[in-house]
Design a protein around this motif. Structure first.
Motif, PDB file in Angstrom:
ATOM      1  N   THR A 176       4.486  -5.951  -6.762  1.00  0.00           N
ATOM      2  CA  THR A 176       5.384  -6.461  -7.519  1.00  0.00           C
ATOM      3  C   THR A 176       5.603  -5.465  -8.789  1.00  0.00           C
ATOM      4  O   THR A 176       6.791  -5.527  -9.401  1.00  0.00           O
ATOM      5  N   PRO A 179       7.805  -2.155  -6.845  1.00  0.00           N
ATOM      6  CA  PRO A 179       8.603  -2.490  -6.024  1.00  0.00           C
ATOM      7  C   PRO A 179       9.067  -1.369  -4.878  1.00  0.00           C
ATOM      8  O   PRO A 179       9.497  -1.295  -3.823  1.00  0.00           O
ATOM      9  N   ASN A 207       7.320  -4.565   0.684  1.00  0.00           N
ATOM     10  CA  ASN A 207       6.936  -3.405   0.656  1.00  0.00           C
ATOM     11  C   ASN A 207       5.227  -3.050   0.826  1.00  0.00           C
ATOM     12  O   ASN A 207       4.650  -2.062   0.419  1.00  0.00           O
TER      13      ASN A 207
END
Lengths: 276, 263
Positions: A176, A179, A207
């Motif tokens: 996060t 990203p 991801n």
């Protein structure tokens, strides 16, 4: 009488119909589909012996197995000399651009040199990913010297193949925070059985990918991971020549998954990330 | 998407014998579980062209050999393609028959392979512990020696036992990667040492050992139910060896080994 052989398409005694991946693997034929191995290390074994291991040897093995592309990071780069190792991979990328994808290795214990290496290999020599080995380099993946590496990957939208993942919480934090980077957690599918939170965590992180290379091979483990994390989270990596490329290739090919699920693991999930 | 048209005019499945698999409930199965019946084991192995198996019972290793050996014979009754193998212990504690008696029991039951798990079942393989057992087995029945790892003391012990008991055929089971610097001289020094390939996951390992010591010294195994069949199967099928060598490792070496039993 043993030593007896029969035609592959003879009726199966239990009517199990192998999909094309399993059928190829059953007879040792090259997989007849697009296959990407995200994890391999050209070079001699560090402190143990295997036959071959050089770039040409690995390419010959790819021809036997039907693997189209391999992501290379040199064995010596994740060990003692990352510059020398990256140079070996640069030669392989230059000589075999349709088979080899270079992953640059930064050793965080040499932060300035590591940054120079990333710029040189990615911006100038066409490497398309980064490999980090926090265990071999004995440096925590959340340590400050890795931050420039993650930022570089985020800026360049690069995949990072990491030997270890520390914890599911760390995976979420990195994914996060950066990203645009794509995190591939090596060996992680085998950790799922001990850390079920891993699969639950990566399920919601587009991801993040996990691969299955390593010595783990408990029956049904890949299938169990896929059921929780979703097949989109799994990618094929072998870690060869540390192990045989065929070890995990056989595991995926014969897994109790659909042909389409295996295609995703063998290539589709990661193909776009690697620009293929 | 439809699979592309492929031609398989020379593609052959080699029928295999699994030299290393277990029946029965286990304490720590993988997600796919264990094989609670002989039918289930045979059906799973058939997917990989495994037509026969040298099998033992999981309780023989996880509970006690005496219990497991008996359960094995019950479980595989009327399953002619499952070949029994029994676990052995040294006899000193009185929990297991003396070697001469054990040999008679093997002969009586027609069991032609013996296994030991010295690391897991906590006994030494020094001659003052296991020497009588080894001497009784030598020239009579092959010994499948399961190891935790081919570490220094284990390798030295395998060397000592194999060179002390020349007529004892020893199959090393459950090896791992990174063993070439040890297994190569060990197998060269001891012609009575064989390797079970189920855990031998070294890059081009089967090909390497075929050249270094000969394809006639390896036997195919899976380590079912704990381990998936796909990996060891692919290691054999993709090895760059000729089909005669592949068949030897896949089945005929084990047949030859079992034929060495005295009954």
């Amino acid at each position: 009488m043993f030593g007896h052989v029969w035609r592959h398409n003879a009726p199966h005694p239990h009517h199990h119909r192998p999909d094309p991946f399993a059928a190829d693997a059953l007879t040792g034929e090259p997989l007849n589909d697009f296959v990407i191995d995200v994890h391999s290390h050209p070079g001699p074994g560090t402190n143990f012996f295997y036959q071959g291991g050089g770039v040409d040897d690995l390419l010959r093995v790819m021809d036997r197995t039907g693997v189209d592309y391999c992501c290379f990071s040199a064995y010596t780069a994740i060990g003692p000399d990352f510059v020398r190792g990256n140079e070996l991979v640069a030669g392989a990328v230059r000589d075999h651009p349709t088979r080899v994808i270079g992953f640059a290795v930064p050793n965080p214990n040499y932060p300035e040199l590591a940054k120079e290496e990333l710029i040189r290999r990615v911006d100038e020599q066409g490497f398309r990913g980064i490999k980090i080995h926090s265990t071999s380099h004995e440096y925590p993946i959340h340590g400050p010297n890795y931050i420039p590496v993650y930022e570089f990957a985020d800026d360049h939208r690069l995949p990072i193949l990491s030997h270890t993942y520390d914890s599911p919480a760390r995976i979420r934090q990195l994914a996060t925070t950066y990203p645009n980077a794509r995190f591939i957690w090596a060996h992680a599918i085998w950790q799922h059985i001990r850390t079920p939170d891993l699969a639950l965590t990566v399920r919601d992180l587009p991801n993040v990918f996990c691969e299955m290379s390593g010595s783990g091979n408990r029956r049904g483990q890949i299938e169990a991971f896929v059921r929780v994390a979703g097949v989109e989270s799994a990618v094929f990596g072998s870690d060869y020549p540390v192990l045989g490329q065929t070890w995990q290739m056989g595991n995926v090919a014969h897994a109790d998954l659909t042909h389409e699920e295996k295609r995703k693991i063998f290539s589709e999930n990661i193909r776009g990330v690697l620009g293929l | 998407m439809a699979a592309p048209l492929r031609f398989r005019t020379i593609a052959l499945v080699i029928e295999l014998i699994d030299s290393n698999c277990a029946l029965g409930m286990v304490s720590r199965p993988g997600p796919a579980g264990a094989f609670l019946s002989a039918d289930d084991l045979e059906a799973h192995q058939a997917r990989f062209g495994i037509g026969k198996a040298l099998v033992y019972h999981s309780l023989a290793v996880e509970e006690h050999p005496t219990a497991g050996n008996e359960l094995l014979m019950q479980a595989i009754e009327s399953h002619d393609n499952l070949i029994p193998s029994w676990l052995a212990l040294p006899h000193h504690t009185g929990e297991f028959p003396k070697p001469e008696r054990f040999i008679e029991e093997l002969r009586s039951a027609g069991v032609r392979a013996v296994r030991i798990f010295p690391d897991q079942q906590r006994f030494l393989t020094d001659d003052w512990v296991s020497g009588e057992l080894f001497e009784a087995l030598a020239g009579q029945v092959p010994l499948f020696w399961h190891i935790d790892s081919l570490d220094t003391p284990t390798a030295r012990e395998l060397y000592r036992v194999s060179t002390t008991h020349h007529d004892l055929q020893i199959v090393i089971c459950d090896v791992d990667k990174m063993i070439n610097r040890t297994i190569t001289p060990l197998m060269r020094e001891a012609p009575n040492i064989w390797l079970e390939t189920g855990g031998y996951r070294t890059h081009r390992g089967i090909e390497y050992l075929s050249n270094a010591v000969g394809a006639d010294r390896m036997v195919f195994g899976t380590k079912l139910p704990w381990q998936a069949v796909g990996p060891p199967h692919a290691e054999l099928m993709y090895a760059d060896i000729d089909d005669d060598a592949r068949r030897a490792i896949g089945s005929s070496n084990l047949e030859r080994l079992l034929a060495m039993a005295a009954w």
